[in-house]
Motif scaffolding. Sequence first.
Motif, PDB file in Angstrom:
ATOM      1  N   TRP A   8       0.856  -1.186   0.000  1.00 31.29           N
ATOM      2  CA  TRP A   8       0.000   0.000   0.000  1.00 31.29           C
ATOM      3  C   TRP A   8       0.890   1.234   0.000  1.00 31.29           C
ATOM      4  O   TRP A   8       1.937   1.249   0.648  1.00 31.29           O
ATOM      5  CB  TRP A   8      -0.894   0.050   1.246  1.00 31.29           C
ATOM      6  CG  TRP A   8      -1.967  -1.002   1.265  1.00 31.29           C
ATOM      7  CD1 TRP A   8      -1.773  -2.352   1.410  1.00 31.29           C
ATOM      8  CD2 TRP A   8      -3.370  -0.809   1.106  1.00 31.29           C
ATOM      9  NE1 TRP A   8      -2.983  -3.003   1.361  1.00 31.29           N
ATOM     10  CE2 TRP A   8      -3.987  -2.078   1.186  1.00 31.29           C
ATOM     11  CE3 TRP A   8      -4.177   0.326   0.921  1.00 31.29           C
ATOM     12  CZ2 TRP A   8      -5.372  -2.250   1.067  1.00 31.29           C
ATOM     13  CZ3 TRP A   8      -5.545   0.157   0.820  1.00 31.29           C
ATOM     14  CH2 TRP A   8      -6.141  -1.128   0.885  1.00 31.29           C
ATOM     15  N   THR A  55       3.766   2.425   2.372  1.00 36.65           N
ATOM     16  CA  THR A  55       3.123   2.755   3.637  1.00 36.65           C
ATOM     17  C   THR A  55       2.919   1.473   4.435  1.00 36.65           C
ATOM     18  O   THR A  55       2.985   1.459   5.655  1.00 36.65           O
ATOM     19  CB  THR A  55       1.751   3.420   3.363  1.00 36.65           C
ATOM     20  OG1 THR A  55       1.949   4.471   2.420  1.00 36.65           O
ATOM     21  CG2 THR A  55       1.137   3.978   4.624  1.00 36.65           C
ATOM     22  N   LYS A  56       2.690   0.382   3.687  1.00 38.28           N
ATOM     23  CA  LYS A  56       2.434  -0.909   4.318  1.00 38.28           C
ATOM     24  C   LYS A  56       2.848  -1.988   3.328  1.00 38.28           C
ATOM     25  O   LYS A  56       2.753  -1.789   2.122  1.00 38.28           O
ATOM     26  CB  LYS A  56       0.931  -1.000   4.616  1.00 38.28           C
ATOM     27  CG  LYS A  56       0.448  -2.331   5.175  1.00 38.28           C
ATOM     28  CD  LYS A  56      -1.018  -2.233   5.595  1.00 38.28           C
ATOM     29  CE  LYS A  56      -1.553  -3.555   6.102  1.00 38.28           C
ATOM     30  NZ  LYS A  56      -1.955  -4.465   5.034  1.00 38.28           N
TER      31      LYS A  56
END
Length: 228
Positions: A8, A55-56
Amino acid sequence: MIEMQDIWKTYADGTTALQGINVVIDRNEFVYIVGPSGAGKSTFMKLIYREEFPTKGQISVNGFNIGKLKHRKIPYVRRNIGVIFQDYKLLPKLSAYENIAFAMEVIETPRRLIRRRTMEVLELVGLKHKANSLPAQLSGGEQQRVAIARAIVNNPAVIVADEPTGNLDPETSWGIMNLLEEINFRGTTIVMATHNKEIVNTLRKRVIAIERGSIVRDQLRGDYGYES
Ligand code: ADP
Ligand code: ADP
Protein backbone atom coordinates in the motif's frame (compact mmCIF):
# COMPACT_ATOMS: atom_id res chain seq x y z
CA MET A 1 13.75 -11.08 -8.27
CA ILE A 2 11.03 -8.53 -7.39
CA GLU A 3 8.37 -9.46 -4.88
CA MET A 4 5.63 -7.28 -3.44
CA GLN A 5 3.33 -8.53 -0.69
CA ASP A 6 0.23 -6.48 0.12
CA ILE A 7 1.87 -3.19 -0.82
CA TRP A 8 0.00 0.00 0.00
CA LYS A 9 1.18 3.53 -0.72
CA THR A 10 -0.49 6.66 0.60
CA TYR A 11 1.27 9.97 -0.06
CA ALA A 12 1.61 12.70 2.58
CA ASP A 13 -1.41 14.58 1.19
CA GLY A 14 -3.61 11.52 1.75
CA THR A 15 -3.70 10.28 -1.88
CA THR A 16 -3.67 6.49 -1.95
CA ALA A 17 -1.72 5.49 -5.08
CA LEU A 18 -1.43 1.72 -4.53
CA GLN A 19 -3.75 -0.56 -2.60
CA GLY A 20 -2.81 -4.12 -1.83
CA ILE A 21 -0.37 -4.96 -4.64
CA ASN A 22 0.83 -8.58 -4.75
CA VAL A 23 3.24 -9.52 -7.50
CA VAL A 24 6.27 -11.65 -8.28
CA ILE A 25 8.55 -10.80 -11.20
CA ASP A 26 11.17 -13.42 -11.90
CA ARG A 27 14.77 -13.06 -12.97
CA ASN A 28 15.07 -12.25 -16.67
CA GLU A 29 11.42 -11.36 -17.24
CA PHE A 30 10.44 -8.39 -19.42
CA VAL A 31 7.22 -6.89 -18.06
CA TYR A 32 5.08 -4.02 -19.34
CA ILE A 33 3.14 -2.00 -16.77
CA VAL A 34 0.06 -0.44 -18.40
CA GLY A 35 -2.97 1.50 -17.21
CA PRO A 36 -4.60 4.94 -17.35
CA SER A 37 -2.84 8.10 -16.15
CA GLY A 38 -2.94 8.36 -12.38
CA ALA A 39 -3.42 4.59 -11.96
CA GLY A 40 -0.27 4.17 -9.86
CA LYS A 41 2.29 2.97 -12.44
CA SER A 42 5.00 5.48 -11.54
CA THR A 43 4.47 4.86 -7.85
CA PHE A 44 4.86 1.12 -8.47
CA MET A 45 8.15 1.80 -10.26
CA LYS A 46 9.38 4.27 -7.62
CA LEU A 47 8.92 1.66 -4.91
CA ILE A 48 11.17 -0.69 -6.87
CA TYR A 49 13.99 1.84 -7.25
CA ARG A 50 13.39 3.17 -3.77
CA GLU A 51 12.46 6.70 -4.64
CA GLU A 52 9.38 6.14 -2.47
CA PHE A 53 8.68 3.81 0.44
CA PRO A 54 5.58 1.68 0.96
CA THR A 55 3.12 2.75 3.64
CA LYS A 56 2.43 -0.91 4.32
CA GLY A 57 3.61 -4.26 2.99
CA GLN A 58 6.83 -6.01 2.03
CA ILE A 59 8.95 -5.43 -1.03
CA SER A 60 12.13 -7.24 -1.92
CA VAL A 61 14.39 -6.72 -4.91
CA ASN A 62 17.15 -9.18 -5.67
CA GLY A 63 16.84 -10.70 -2.22
CA PHE A 64 17.05 -7.39 -0.31
CA ASN A 65 14.02 -6.45 1.74
CA ILE A 66 14.13 -2.83 0.58
CA GLY A 67 11.28 -1.64 2.79
CA LYS A 68 13.57 -2.00 5.79
CA LEU A 69 16.95 -1.06 4.41
CA LYS A 70 19.23 1.26 6.35
CA HIS A 71 19.85 4.58 4.64
CA ARG A 72 23.56 4.07 4.14
CA LYS A 73 22.88 0.88 2.22
CA ILE A 74 20.66 2.55 -0.40
CA PRO A 75 23.47 3.22 -2.93
CA TYR A 76 24.33 -0.46 -2.94
CA VAL A 77 20.76 -1.47 -3.69
CA ARG A 78 20.41 1.24 -6.33
CA ARG A 79 23.49 -0.16 -7.97
CA ASN A 80 21.46 -3.28 -8.62
CA ILE A 81 18.68 -1.28 -10.25
CA GLY A 82 19.10 0.87 -13.35
CA VAL A 83 16.46 3.53 -14.00
CA ILE A 84 15.38 5.07 -17.32
CA PHE A 85 12.97 8.02 -17.58
CA GLN A 86 10.79 9.52 -20.29
CA ASP A 87 12.79 12.78 -20.14
CA TYR A 88 16.22 11.05 -19.93
CA LYS A 89 17.40 13.05 -16.89
CA LEU A 90 20.97 13.41 -18.09
CA LEU A 91 23.19 15.95 -16.33
CA PRO A 92 23.26 18.83 -18.86
CA LYS A 93 26.79 20.05 -18.18
CA LEU A 94 28.38 16.61 -18.50
CA SER A 95 29.23 14.86 -21.77
CA ALA A 96 27.68 11.52 -22.73
CA TYR A 97 30.86 9.83 -21.45
CA GLU A 98 30.84 11.76 -18.16
CA ASN A 99 27.14 11.10 -17.54
CA ILE A 100 27.81 7.37 -17.75
CA ALA A 101 31.12 7.42 -15.87
CA PHE A 102 29.51 9.41 -13.06
CA ALA A 103 27.22 6.47 -12.23
CA MET A 104 30.35 4.39 -11.60
CA GLU A 105 32.19 7.12 -9.68
CA VAL A 106 29.42 7.41 -7.10
CA ILE A 107 29.95 3.79 -6.11
CA GLU A 108 33.73 4.28 -6.02
CA THR A 109 34.71 2.14 -8.99
CA PRO A 110 38.46 2.17 -9.75
CA ARG A 111 39.31 4.72 -12.46
CA ARG A 112 40.77 2.22 -14.93
CA LEU A 113 37.62 0.11 -14.80
CA ILE A 114 35.44 3.20 -15.29
CA ARG A 115 37.16 4.06 -18.56
CA ARG A 116 36.92 0.53 -19.96
CA ARG A 117 33.34 -0.11 -18.94
CA THR A 118 32.07 3.33 -20.04
CA MET A 119 33.49 2.83 -23.53
CA GLU A 120 32.01 -0.66 -23.60
CA VAL A 121 28.45 0.52 -22.87
CA LEU A 122 28.80 3.50 -25.24
CA GLU A 123 29.64 0.98 -27.93
CA LEU A 124 26.70 -1.24 -26.94
CA VAL A 125 24.25 1.64 -27.43
CA GLY A 126 25.92 2.70 -30.67
CA LEU A 127 27.22 6.06 -29.45
CA LYS A 128 30.97 5.69 -29.12
CA HIS A 129 31.40 8.47 -31.67
CA LYS A 130 29.31 10.83 -29.50
CA ALA A 131 31.21 10.22 -26.26
CA ASN A 132 32.19 13.88 -25.92
CA SER A 133 28.87 15.42 -26.90
CA LEU A 134 26.76 17.27 -24.36
CA PRO A 135 23.12 16.14 -23.99
CA ALA A 136 21.91 19.31 -25.80
CA GLN A 137 23.99 18.27 -28.82
CA LEU A 138 22.25 14.89 -29.06
CA SER A 139 18.85 13.92 -30.50
CA GLY A 140 16.16 12.61 -28.16
CA GLY A 141 16.87 9.04 -29.23
CA GLU A 142 20.60 9.50 -28.65
CA GLN A 143 19.99 11.02 -25.22
CA GLN A 144 17.84 8.04 -24.33
CA ARG A 145 20.63 5.71 -25.49
CA VAL A 146 23.04 7.53 -23.17
CA ALA A 147 20.51 7.15 -20.35
CA ILE A 148 20.26 3.43 -21.11
CA ALA A 149 24.06 3.14 -21.10
CA ARG A 150 24.12 4.88 -17.72
CA ALA A 151 21.41 2.54 -16.42
CA ILE A 152 23.32 -0.63 -17.40
CA VAL A 153 26.87 0.48 -16.65
CA ASN A 154 26.95 -1.06 -13.16
CA ASN A 155 25.47 -4.34 -14.41
CA PRO A 156 22.18 -4.05 -12.53
CA ALA A 157 19.96 -7.09 -12.05
CA VAL A 158 16.90 -4.97 -12.86
CA ILE A 159 16.12 -2.08 -15.21
CA VAL A 160 13.09 0.07 -14.39
CA ALA A 161 11.97 2.15 -17.38
CA ASP A 162 9.19 4.70 -16.89
CA GLU A 163 7.75 5.57 -20.34
CA PRO A 164 11.15 5.32 -22.04
CA THR A 165 9.70 6.01 -25.52
CA GLY A 166 7.22 8.67 -24.36
CA ASN A 167 9.10 11.57 -25.99
CA LEU A 168 10.37 9.75 -29.08
CA ASP A 169 9.04 9.31 -32.62
CA PRO A 170 7.98 5.78 -33.63
CA GLU A 171 11.14 4.87 -35.53
CA THR A 172 13.44 5.98 -32.73
CA SER A 173 11.18 4.17 -30.24
CA TRP A 174 11.67 0.87 -32.07
CA GLY A 175 15.45 1.40 -31.89
CA ILE A 176 15.19 1.91 -28.12
CA MET A 177 13.04 -1.23 -27.76
CA ASN A 178 15.55 -3.21 -29.80
CA LEU A 179 18.21 -2.13 -27.34
CA LEU A 180 16.10 -2.95 -24.25
CA GLU A 181 15.36 -6.39 -25.69
CA GLU A 182 19.07 -6.98 -26.24
CA ILE A 183 19.79 -5.97 -22.62
CA ASN A 184 17.02 -8.30 -21.42
CA PHE A 185 18.44 -11.08 -23.60
CA ARG A 186 21.78 -10.62 -21.87
CA GLY A 187 20.13 -11.37 -18.53
CA THR A 188 18.67 -8.18 -17.06
CA THR A 189 15.08 -8.12 -15.75
CA ILE A 190 13.12 -5.23 -17.28
CA VAL A 191 10.04 -3.53 -15.87
CA MET A 192 8.69 -0.90 -18.26
CA ALA A 193 5.68 1.38 -17.78
CA THR A 194 4.29 2.44 -21.14
CA HIS A 195 1.36 3.95 -23.01
CA ASN A 196 2.72 2.70 -26.34
CA LYS A 197 -0.03 0.41 -27.60
CA GLU A 198 1.78 -0.53 -30.78
CA ILE A 199 4.93 -1.63 -29.00
CA VAL A 200 3.00 -3.69 -26.40
CA ASN A 201 0.88 -5.36 -29.07
CA THR A 202 3.85 -6.11 -31.33
CA LEU A 203 6.68 -7.10 -28.97
CA ARG A 204 4.51 -9.42 -26.87
CA LYS A 205 5.55 -9.83 -23.25
CA ARG A 206 3.99 -10.13 -19.83
CA VAL A 207 1.51 -7.30 -19.28
CA ILE A 208 0.47 -6.10 -15.81
CA ALA A 209 -2.39 -3.59 -15.87
CA ILE A 210 -2.85 -1.26 -12.91
CA GLU A 211 -6.06 0.70 -12.37
CA ARG A 212 -6.89 2.84 -9.33
CA GLY A 213 -3.95 1.41 -7.43
CA SER A 214 -4.72 -2.28 -7.99
CA ILE A 215 -3.53 -4.92 -10.42
CA VAL A 216 -6.54 -5.68 -12.62
CA ARG A 217 -4.84 -7.92 -15.20
CA ASP A 218 -1.62 -9.95 -15.41
CA GLN A 219 -1.09 -11.84 -18.67
CA LEU A 220 1.83 -13.62 -20.26
CA ARG A 221 2.26 -12.40 -23.85
CA GLY A 222 -0.57 -10.01 -23.13
CA ASP A 223 -1.94 -7.10 -25.09
CA TYR A 224 -2.21 -3.40 -24.35
CA GLY A 225 -5.94 -3.63 -23.74
CA TYR A 226 -6.82 0.09 -23.92
CA GLU A 227 -7.91 2.23 -26.85
CA SER A 228 -4.87 4.52 -26.72
P1 ADP B 1 0.65 6.87 -13.11
O1 ADP B 1 2.12 6.71 -13.21
O2 ADP B 1 -0.11 5.63 -13.43
O3 ADP B 1 0.14 8.05 -13.89
P2 ADP B 1 1.18 7.75 -10.38
O4 ADP B 1 1.81 6.65 -9.65
O5 ADP B 1 2.04 8.86 -10.88
O6 ADP B 1 0.29 7.16 -11.58
O7 ADP B 1 0.05 8.41 -9.48
C1 ADP B 1 -0.92 7.63 -8.77
C2 ADP B 1 -1.75 8.58 -7.89
O8 ADP B 1 -0.91 9.11 -6.88
C3 ADP B 1 -2.32 9.78 -8.63
O9 ADP B 1 -3.54 10.10 -8.05
C4 ADP B 1 -1.30 10.86 -8.37
O10 ADP B 1 -1.89 12.14 -8.46
C5 ADP B 1 -0.86 10.53 -6.98
N1 ADP B 1 0.52 10.95 -6.68
C6 ADP B 1 1.64 10.63 -7.34
N2 ADP B 1 2.74 11.17 -6.76
C7 ADP B 1 2.27 11.85 -5.69
C8 ADP B 1 2.89 12.66 -4.69
N3 ADP B 1 4.22 12.82 -4.63
N4 ADP B 1 2.09 13.22 -3.75
C9 ADP B 1 0.77 13.05 -3.77
N5 ADP B 1 0.11 12.31 -4.69
C10 ADP B 1 0.85 11.73 -5.65
P1 ADP C 1 18.13 4.10 -34.80
O1 ADP C 1 16.66 3.86 -34.92
O2 ADP C 1 18.47 5.19 -33.84
O3 ADP C 1 18.85 4.18 -36.11
P2 ADP C 1 19.24 1.42 -34.56
O4 ADP C 1 18.49 0.35 -33.85
O5 ADP C 1 19.27 1.33 -36.04
O6 ADP C 1 18.69 2.79 -34.05
O7 ADP C 1 20.72 1.38 -34.01
C1 ADP C 1 21.56 2.48 -33.91
C2 ADP C 1 22.85 2.03 -33.23
O8 ADP C 1 22.55 1.38 -31.99
C3 ADP C 1 23.62 1.03 -34.09
O9 ADP C 1 24.89 1.59 -34.35
C4 ADP C 1 23.74 -0.21 -33.27
O10 ADP C 1 25.10 -0.58 -33.09
C5 ADP C 1 23.20 0.11 -31.90
N1 ADP C 1 22.24 -0.92 -31.53
C6 ADP C 1 20.94 -1.01 -31.92
N2 ADP C 1 20.34 -2.06 -31.41
C7 ADP C 1 21.29 -2.69 -30.67
C8 ADP C 1 21.29 -3.86 -29.91
N3 ADP C 1 20.22 -4.63 -29.79
N4 ADP C 1 22.42 -4.21 -29.28
C9 ADP C 1 23.50 -3.45 -29.38
N5 ADP C 1 23.57 -2.33 -30.12
C10 ADP C 1 22.49 -1.95 -30.76
